[in-house]
Enzyme design. Structure first.
Site, PDB file in Angstrom:
ATOM      1  N   ASP A 111       0.814  -1.380  -0.373  1.00  0.00           N
ATOM      2  CA  ASP A 111      -0.304  -0.204   0.385  1.00  0.00           C
ATOM      3  C   ASP A 111       0.736   1.288   0.214  1.00  0.00           C
ATOM      4  O   ASP A 111       2.035   1.632  -0.039  1.00  0.00           O
ATOM      5  CB  ASP A 111      -0.192   0.105   1.057  1.00  0.00           C
ATOM      6  CG  ASP A 111      -2.578   0.408   1.088  1.00  0.00           C
ATOM      7  OD1 ASP A 111      -2.357   1.346   0.152  1.00  0.00           O
ATOM      8  OD2 ASP A 111      -3.270   1.045   1.753  1.00  0.00           O
ATOM      9  N   ASP A 120     -10.823   2.018  -3.687  1.00  0.00           N
ATOM     10  CA  ASP A 120     -11.572   1.784  -1.817  1.00  0.00           C
ATOM     11  C   ASP A 120     -12.561   1.733  -2.589  1.00  0.00           C
ATOM     12  O   ASP A 120     -12.949   1.187  -1.394  1.00  0.00           O
ATOM     13  CB  ASP A 120     -10.630   2.860  -1.421  1.00  0.00           C
ATOM     14  CG  ASP A 120      -9.403   2.286  -0.478  1.00  0.00           C
ATOM     15  OD1 ASP A 120      -8.984   1.101  -1.205  1.00  0.00           O
ATOM     16  OD2 ASP A 120      -8.627   3.034  -0.102  1.00  0.00           O
TER      17      ASP A 120
HETATM   18  C1  DGJ Z   1      -6.391   2.107   1.462  1.00  0.00           C
HETATM   19  C2  DGJ Z   1      -5.994   1.074   0.767  1.00  0.00           C
HETATM   20  O1  DGJ Z   1      -6.964   0.933   0.060  1.00  0.00           O
HETATM   21  C3  DGJ Z   1      -7.443   0.188   1.137  1.00  0.00           C
HETATM   22  O2  DGJ Z   1      -7.532  -1.167   0.328  1.00  0.00           O
HETATM   23  C4  DGJ Z   1      -6.382  -0.618   2.747  1.00  0.00           C
HETATM   24  O3  DGJ Z   1      -5.484  -1.436   2.368  1.00  0.00           O
HETATM   25  C5  DGJ Z   1      -6.263   0.969   3.523  1.00  0.00           C
HETATM   26  N1  DGJ Z   1      -5.392   1.424   3.205  1.00  0.00           N
HETATM   27  C6  DGJ Z   1      -5.700   0.103   4.980  1.00  0.00           C
HETATM   28  O4  DGJ Z   1      -5.046   1.096   5.736  1.00  0.00           O
END
Ligand code: DGJ
Length: 733
Positions: A482, A552
């Site tokens: 991430d 997301d």
């Molecule tokens: C952002 C990501 O896009 C999510 O899927 C998740 O992993 C969160 N970060 C966790 O902090």
């Protein structure tokens, strides 16, 4: 050879099975662009080098008589434009030499043509065998500055794509600085009837498709955030006004780079247009001591006369076969359950185990433990950088949890955000100097975190060791990598003043080096990229991780837009897509589980909800979805995508289909966004063999491909908003 050089006319011709790209060295040694488009046999295209005769005020190369036409860099279509010597359009190259001036002018010196494709040292790029691709290197030189500029062109003959990149070498005895060096520059003769396409967005609405007529100005897409970004993707396209999904001239450009980029199309007064693409010159400068070189990242160029669909299919094929690599390139990826939307930070080992147990009963194949498993991490406020078990959550440690999950028959995946450090972390307390920062300026904070200086080897060594420790402690099959904030105050404590402008790019090179090191040490690892959703979904990532978390926003209806835009150049096999709970956490929308499944199947399929809370009926649907995904895996992931109805066309419905390469099978998905009173629709298919007969497994109907493509599937059911259907077509004797 797909690349020819004709010594008399000094014309280069680069052919693929469907395209030609032609340029010429003129009598002054300048490289002129002549043609890019449909494959043509003729080589003698010098006549295309039209010169605007009336522009008497234009700088010329020599004092010649007033005969027309004369050569001016400003009116000719230049192959690789330079700064300050008479071409007043955007320049691809600008070099600041020791005189303090930045005028730059390159002329042809020599060239070579060979089979295969060279690597770009330390950077991701497409690759090819000697049979798949042919490369042309043209060496040019700026005599005044001593910069040698090598232009690389590779043609992928069968697939139809081309790639370009550039190396600049300082052959002078004095230092110089590169102010800009784009990876590609293409001058179109006539773009007056063309549209500009780009993919803009934000968190939750990544890669929104936008198309507008090209104006007499510069239209651009760019990032200055240190990553390719949610705001713009490093992809632009030009297409004729009348180009559709199935026909019309379409040119796509995509940069294999995960940092700051710039891409533009500039139309001049006579209707020509220049496309430029490369590292964003803002925030960039590269110092070259004598004999040092700089290698710009690769740009991919695709032309198709089969419209946007044709362009996308070429990108998809190239990326699947010649960019993604390693074990997971052609291996079926596991159906995963990710606990983020199920638990957020509120989990422990029992909760994860329960989810994994239910997952194993439903046919899911991997548990991914998301953010919150390490250090003192119970919210987004702390602990990034402290990559050791959060013992309150993982009682008995990571290894024990992984063993228990493996015993259920599931693989185990884990989340990291390696490039970041929380203000409140052991790592930051120990090494505040490891964060990107500039003298006397407070560091901006975002999501309570700072960005580590990835240009530093000690930082990368620390991260490699942390990840290695975790990898060696348990049987980990997958990492979700991430990245949740942009870069600010970009300076590095270890670099001299005259190299501080290099930090943005050195950061990216450092990231590549770390990724390479990890994949070399763990060749079986499946990596999934992520950046607050899809904020770094670009071709550079696909070289390291064959899949990327797309957004997301997991709402099925929003995903129609996001996945449609993403599919412009990225293959379905790279599109991270999960079924989530309702009401959807981002949109509060309720859509049927079936639709959520159908939409998530247009990607690397998985779940992102608390499976233990599903009803028995829902569990049965999940089981069927997993079976269906396995059944349709090959056609979805290795087939060719045909977008049938854009989600924007009338905001009522959306449809797409995959057709296997041998055209023996197809999978059609149809989603109702907003149903009408008279909901009857004839969905005309595409890409089938017109002469084959296909059984529609859902309706039992057998028709020729010609009938399916011209008469279509008749959808006369009164479908509710947000419902969907899939149809599996198989060729029958
Ligand atoms: C952002 C990501 O896009 C999510 O899927 C998740 O992993 C969160 N970060 C966790 O902090």
């Amino acid at each position: 050879m797909p690349i020819f050089f004709e010594p008399q006319t000094k014309i280069f011709k680069l052919d693929t099975s469907s395209t030609s790209y032609v340029m010429q060295i003129n009598k002054y040694g300048y490289l002129l662009h002549l043609y890019y488009g449909t494959l043509i046999e003729d080589i003698d295209l010098g006549y295309l080098s039209y010169t605007c005769p009336h522009a008497s005020q234009l700088p010329r190369v020599e004092m010649e008589s007033e005969t027309n036409p004369f050569f001016s860099k400003d009116t000719h279509r230049m192959e690789y434009s330079t700064n300050g010597c008479g071409d007043f359009r955007g320049s691809a190259l600008s070099i600041l030499r020791s005189s303090g001036t930045s005028d730059t002018d390159i002329k042809y010196v020599s060239h070579k043509i060979y089979s295969g494709k060279p690597k770009i040292e330390g950077q991701p790029a497409t690759y090819a065998t000697e049979n798949e691709a042919t490369t042309l290197e043209i060496l040019c030189k700026d005599n005044a500055s001593g910069a040698e500029v090598t232009l690389f062109y590779t043609v992928f003959e069968i697939c139809g794509a081309m790639t370009r990149h550039v190396i600049v070498k300082n052959t002078s005895k004095k230092p110089m600085d590169i102010q800009r060096v784009f990876s590609t520059c293409v001058d179109f003769h006539d773009a007056s009837e063309m549209d500009f396409i780009h993919l803009y967005g934000n968190w939750g609405i990544e890669r929104t498709f936008e198309r507008a007529p090209l104006l007499h100005s510069t239209q651009s897409a760019e990032s200055k955030r240190g990553c390719s970004s949610h705001a713009h993707n490093p992809f632009i396209a030009l297409c004729s006004h009348d180009a559709t999904e199935t026909c019309g001239d379409t040119y796509g450009f995509n940069l294999v780079y995960t940092g700051n980029f710039y891409a533009s199309a500039e139309m001049d007064s006579d209707g020509g247009a220049r496309v430029l693409m490369g590292i964003n010159p803002e925030g960039f400068m590269w110092h070259l001591e004598p004999n040092e070189s700089f290698e710009a990242p690769e740009a991919v160029m695709v032309y198709s006369n089969e419209g946007l669909g044709g362009m996308s299919r070429i990108f998809h094929k190239l990326y699947r076969n010649n960019l993604c690599r390693g074990e997971w390139k052609n291996k079926r990826r596991p159906i995963l359950i990710n606990n983020w939307e199920a638990t957020y930070f509120d989990f422990d080992e029992e909760k994860l185990y329960d989810i994994a147990k239910t997952a194993s009963e439903l046919g899911i194949e991997m548990l991914v433990m998301d953010d919150g498993w390490f250090g003192n991490r119970n919210s987004s406020k702390t602990a990034l950088g402290d990559w050791f078990d959060n013992e309150e959550k993982l009682k008995g440690g990571l290894r024990k949890l992984v063993e228990r999950v493996n015993a259920l028959g599931l693989k185990f995946g884990i989340w990291f955000e390696p490039e970041m450090v929380s203000k409140d972390s052991e790592l930051f307390r120990k090494h505040p100097e490891w964060a990107l920062q500039t003298p006397n300026r407070e560091m901006s904070i975002s999501r309570h975190q700072y960005v580590l200086d990835m240009s530093r080897k000690d930082v990368r060594d620390y991260l490699f060791d942390c990840i290695k420790k975790v990898m060696d402690s348990a049987n980990i099959a997958y990492i979700k990598w991430d990245f949740n904030r942009s870069l600010t105050e970009v300076g590095s404590a270890l670099l001299e003043t005259n190299r501080q402008q290099e930090v943005f790019h050195r950061y990216v090179l450092g990231l590549y080096e770390l990724l390479e090191r990890i994949l070399t040490a763990y060749p079986h690892l499946l990596l999934e990229g992520c950046a607050s959703g899809g904020g770094r979904f670009d071709p550079a990532w696909l070289y390291y991780s064959p899949q990327f978390w797309t957004s997301d926003d997991t709402d099925a209806i929003e995903r129609l837009d996001i996945q449609y835009g993403t599919s412009m150049c990225y293959p379905t096999s790279s599109v991270g897509s999960h079924v989530s709970a309702i009401p959807n956490h981002q949109m509060k929308r309720n859509s049927p589980l079936q639709t959520r499944g159908h939409v998530a199947m247009a990607g690397t399929f998985g779940y992102e909800l608390d499976l233990t809370k599903l009803t028995d009926e829902e569990k049965e649907i999940v089981k069927t979805q997993c079976d269906d995904y396995r059944k349709y895996y090959n056609v979805i992931n290795y087939g060719e995508l045909y977008r049938l109805i854009s989600p924007w066309s009338n905001r009522r419905r959306c449809a797409w289909m995959y057709v296997s390469e041998d055209k023996s099978e197809a999978l059609v998905t149809y989603v109702i966004i907003r149903c009408g009173v008279y909901e009857r629709y004839y969905l005309r298919l595409a890409g089938l063999d017109p002469n084959k007969r296909y059984l529609n497994e859902q309706t039992g109907q057998v028709l020729t491909g010609k009938a399916w493509m011209n008469a279509g599937i008749c959808l006369h059911e009164r479908l509710q908003d947000h419902t969907s259907r899939i149809f599996h077509l198989v060729a029958v004797e």
